[in-house]
Write a protein that holds these residues in place. Structure first.
Motif, PDB file in Angstrom:
ATOM      1  N   MET A 152       0.804  -1.100   0.004  1.00 48.72           N
ATOM      2  CA  MET A 152      -0.099   0.201   0.055  1.00 48.72           C
ATOM      3  C   MET A 152       0.797   1.255  -0.123  1.00 48.72           C
ATOM      4  O   MET A 152       0.636   2.200  -0.495  1.00 48.72           O
ATOM      5  CB  MET A 152      -1.026  -0.038   1.109  1.00 48.72           C
ATOM      6  N   ARG A 153       1.885   1.206   0.782  1.00 49.79           N
ATOM      7  CA  ARG A 153       2.935   2.311   0.704  1.00 49.79           C
ATOM      8  C   ARG A 153       3.562   2.532  -0.693  1.00 49.79           C
ATOM      9  O   ARG A 153       3.588   3.801  -1.113  1.00 49.79           O
ATOM     10  CB  ARG A 153       4.069   2.221   1.694  1.00 49.79           C
ATOM     11  N   GLN A 154       3.562   1.474  -1.347  1.00 56.47           N
ATOM     12  CA  GLN A 154       4.189   1.580  -2.621  1.00 56.47           C
ATOM     13  C   GLN A 154       3.135   2.240  -3.564  1.00 56.47           C
ATOM     14  O   GLN A 154       3.582   3.227  -4.552  1.00 56.47           O
ATOM     15  CB  GLN A 154       4.560   0.235  -3.392  1.00 56.47           C
ATOM     16  N   ASP A 162       4.736  12.803  -2.577  1.00 58.31           N
ATOM     17  CA  ASP A 162       5.138  13.119  -1.409  1.00 58.31           C
ATOM     18  C   ASP A 162       5.357  11.942  -0.484  1.00 58.31           C
ATOM     19  O   ASP A 162       4.865  10.669  -0.864  1.00 58.31           O
ATOM     20  CB  ASP A 162       4.317  13.945  -0.368  1.00 58.31           C
ATOM     21  N   SER A 163       6.064  12.006   0.375  1.00 63.95           N
ATOM     22  CA  SER A 163       6.525  10.816   1.424  1.00 63.95           C
ATOM     23  C   SER A 163       5.377  10.659   2.314  1.00 63.95           C
ATOM     24  O   SER A 163       4.545  11.319   2.406  1.00 63.95           O
ATOM     25  CB  SER A 163       7.643  11.206   2.323  1.00 63.95           C
ATOM     26  N   VAL A 164       5.455   9.285   2.938  1.00 61.54           N
ATOM     27  CA  VAL A 164       4.171   8.980   3.485  1.00 61.54           C
ATOM     28  C   VAL A 164       4.757   8.138   4.827  1.00 61.54           C
ATOM     29  O   VAL A 164       5.627   7.392   4.813  1.00 61.54           O
ATOM     30  CB  VAL A 164       3.101   8.117   2.683  1.00 61.54           C
ATOM     31  N   SER A 165       3.929   8.540   6.026  1.00 63.39           N
ATOM     32  CA  SER A 165       4.385   7.865   7.318  1.00 63.39           C
ATOM     33  C   SER A 165       3.852   6.525   7.437  1.00 63.39           C
ATOM     34  O   SER A 165       2.546   6.324   6.801  1.00 63.39           O
ATOM     35  CB  SER A 165       4.087   8.824   8.564  1.00 63.39           C
ATOM     36  N   ASP A 166       4.292   5.646   8.186  1.00 62.16           N
ATOM     37  CA  ASP A 166       3.561   4.443   8.481  1.00 62.16           C
ATOM     38  C   ASP A 166       2.332   4.419   9.053  1.00 62.16           C
ATOM     39  O   ASP A 166       1.345   3.861   8.914  1.00 62.16           O
ATOM     40  CB  ASP A 166       4.656   3.762   9.424  1.00 62.16           C
ATOM     41  N   GLU A 167       2.401   5.540  10.227  1.00 64.62           N
ATOM     42  CA  GLU A 167       0.933   5.843  10.481  1.00 64.62           C
ATOM     43  C   GLU A 167      -0.190   6.042   9.808  1.00 64.62           C
ATOM     44  O   GLU A 167      -1.303   5.445   9.811  1.00 64.62           O
ATOM     45  CB  GLU A 167       1.038   6.962  11.649  1.00 64.62           C
ATOM     46  N   THR A 168       0.065   6.566   8.662  1.00 66.21           N
ATOM     47  CA  THR A 168      -0.684   6.821   7.628  1.00 66.21           C
ATOM     48  C   THR A 168      -1.302   5.677   6.951  1.00 66.21           C
ATOM     49  O   THR A 168      -2.657   5.441   6.792  1.00 66.21           O
ATOM     50  CB  THR A 168      -0.307   8.027   6.380  1.00 66.21           C
ATOM     51  N   ILE A 169      -0.313   4.764   6.439  1.00 68.46           N
ATOM     52  CA  ILE A 169      -0.732   3.329   6.062  1.00 68.46           C
ATOM     53  C   ILE A 169      -1.524   2.719   6.928  1.00 68.46           C
ATOM     54  O   ILE A 169      -2.550   2.035   6.567  1.00 68.46           O
ATOM     55  CB  ILE A 169       0.341   2.779   5.550  1.00 68.46           C
ATOM     56  N   PHE A 170      -1.144   2.701   8.021  1.00 69.33           N
ATOM     57  CA  PHE A 170      -1.607   1.759   9.038  1.00 69.33           C
ATOM     58  C   PHE A 170      -3.239   2.226   9.337  1.00 69.33           C
ATOM     59  O   PHE A 170      -4.195   1.378   9.626  1.00 69.33           O
ATOM     60  CB  PHE A 170      -1.039   1.773  10.506  1.00 69.33           C
ATOM     61  N   HIS A 188       6.971  -1.955  12.343  1.00 68.18           N
ATOM     62  CA  HIS A 188       7.206  -0.518  11.602  1.00 68.18           C
ATOM     63  C   HIS A 188       7.878  -1.028  10.195  1.00 68.18           C
ATOM     64  O   HIS A 188       8.070  -2.200   9.946  1.00 68.18           O
ATOM     65  CB  HIS A 188       8.865  -0.172  12.138  1.00 68.18           C
ATOM     66  N   LEU A 189       7.491  -0.189   9.098  1.00 70.44           N
ATOM     67  CA  LEU A 189       8.057  -0.564   7.919  1.00 70.44           C
ATOM     68  C   LEU A 189       9.225  -0.157   7.710  1.00 70.44           C
ATOM     69  O   LEU A 189       9.982   0.561   8.037  1.00 70.44           O
ATOM     70  CB  LEU A 189       6.982   0.247   6.812  1.00 70.44           C
ATOM     71  N   ASN A 190      10.023  -1.250   6.640  1.00 71.98           N
ATOM     72  CA  ASN A 190      11.503  -0.587   6.080  1.00 71.98           C
ATOM     73  C   ASN A 190      11.622   0.703   5.727  1.00 71.98           C
ATOM     74  O   ASN A 190      10.514   1.172   4.969  1.00 71.98           O
ATOM     75  CB  ASN A 190      11.901  -1.564   5.237  1.00 71.98           C
ATOM     76  N   ARG A 191      12.705   1.469   5.812  1.00 67.70           N
ATOM     77  CA  ARG A 191      12.799   2.732   5.221  1.00 67.70           C
ATOM     78  C   ARG A 191      13.112   2.381   3.766  1.00 67.70           C
ATOM     79  O   ARG A 191      13.730   1.550   3.174  1.00 67.70           O
ATOM     80  CB  ARG A 191      14.290   3.583   5.878  1.00 67.70           C
ATOM     81  N   ILE A 192      12.739   3.374   2.941  1.00 65.25           N
ATOM     82  CA  ILE A 192      12.882   3.734   1.712  1.00 65.25           C
ATOM     83  C   ILE A 192      14.265   4.167   1.210  1.00 65.25           C
ATOM     84  O   ILE A 192      14.539   5.134   1.585  1.00 65.25           O
ATOM     85  CB  ILE A 192      11.510   4.216   1.176  1.00 65.25           C
ATOM     86  N   SER A 193      14.792   3.187   0.524  1.00 65.54           N
ATOM     87  CA  SER A 193      16.248   3.967   0.059  1.00 65.54           C
ATOM     88  C   SER A 193      15.920   5.088  -0.927  1.00 65.54           C
ATOM     89  O   SER A 193      15.187   5.359  -1.689  1.00 65.54           O
ATOM     90  CB  SER A 193      17.157   2.941  -0.815  1.00 65.54           C
ATOM     91  N   GLY A 194      17.102   6.112  -0.994  1.00 66.36           N
ATOM     92  CA  GLY A 194      16.968   7.141  -1.853  1.00 66.36           C
ATOM     93  C   GLY A 194      17.015   7.117  -3.548  1.00 66.36           C
ATOM     94  O   GLY A 194      16.423   7.723  -3.929  1.00 66.36           O
TER      95      GLY A 194
END
Length: 224
Positions: A152-154, A162-170, A188-194
């Motif tokens: 869903m984050r993808q 824009d970036s999205v926080s884990d809290e928004t996805i949850f 917690h979700l893995n950090r997205i690499s740059g």
């Protein structure tokens, strides 16, 4: 009279198909339509029936695809009536079709549609979340929640740059499940690499093609 005038008088007049009577069923061609018109003009009923059966055999040869249909002989007789304009008085082995039967509008089939709750996730993700919500609590369910959250984050980042926080996805998971899914504590979700890039469907392929085209143009310019 000059030669031009003689040619005009001896050349038969030609008609384009667009100037002729419209074919009722084009797959049988104009000759079959002429045959059926002839059958209609035969005064003797017995002879008319005999010729009608002969035309059915011709139609079967001209349009062999009719064999793929169930009860194809019935279809052939129906087609002959249609081509005749429903004006054919013969002894058919099947009841003659009526014009209104062919113009009956299709039955309106009502489809139950439920609105998509969050557009950028789509209906499939909602269906998956509903399946997860029915699972018993445990490690397997927690792993499924984490997997769908990553996906869903993808999807979120494809349509919202824009970036999205884990809290928004949850929160979205809880909303889509109607509160039936509880987010595991400490998830917690893995950090997205740059260097990761999320593009809309078709966009990444278009960028690749543009880059190849630009590279090819540069190579051509260097060879000049």
């Amino acid at each position: 009279m000059d030669n031009t005038e003689e040619i005009k008088n001896t050349t038969p007049s030609l008609k384009y198909n667009t100037q002729k009577r419209r074919l009722q069923l084009p797959e049988y061609g104009r000759n079959v339509q002429k045959m059926i018109d002839y059958v209609k003009s035969i005064p003797d009923r017995e002879e008319r029936n005999r010729q009608a059966r002969a035309v059915i055999e011709v139609m079967e040869t001209v349009n062999p695809q009719v064999h793929l249909q169930e009860d194809y002989e019935h279809k052939l007789w129906d087609h002959m009536y249609i081509i005749s304009g429903f004006d054919l008085d013969v002894d058919s082995p099947y009841p003659a079709p009526k014009p209104e039967e062919l113009s009956t509008p299709p039955v309106d089939i009502k489809i139950r549609r439920t609105p998509v709750k969050i557009a950028h996730y789509g209906k499939n993700i909602e269906n998956i979340i509903n399946l997860i919500a029915e699972k018993e609590d445990g490690e397997t369910k927690d792993a499924m929640i984490r997997s769908i959250a990553l996906y869903m984050r993808q999807q979120f980042l494809i349509w919202n740059k824009d970036s999205v926080s884990d809290e928004t996805i949850f929160n979205d998971i809880v909303k889509l499940s109607g509160g039936r899914i509880k987010i595991p504590e400490g998830l917690h979700l893995n950090r997205i690499s740059g260097d990761q890039n999320f593009s809309r469907p078709g966009v990444s392929g278009m960028k690749s093609r543009n880059m190849l085209r630009q590279k090819s143009n540069r190579q051509k310019n260097n060879r000049k």
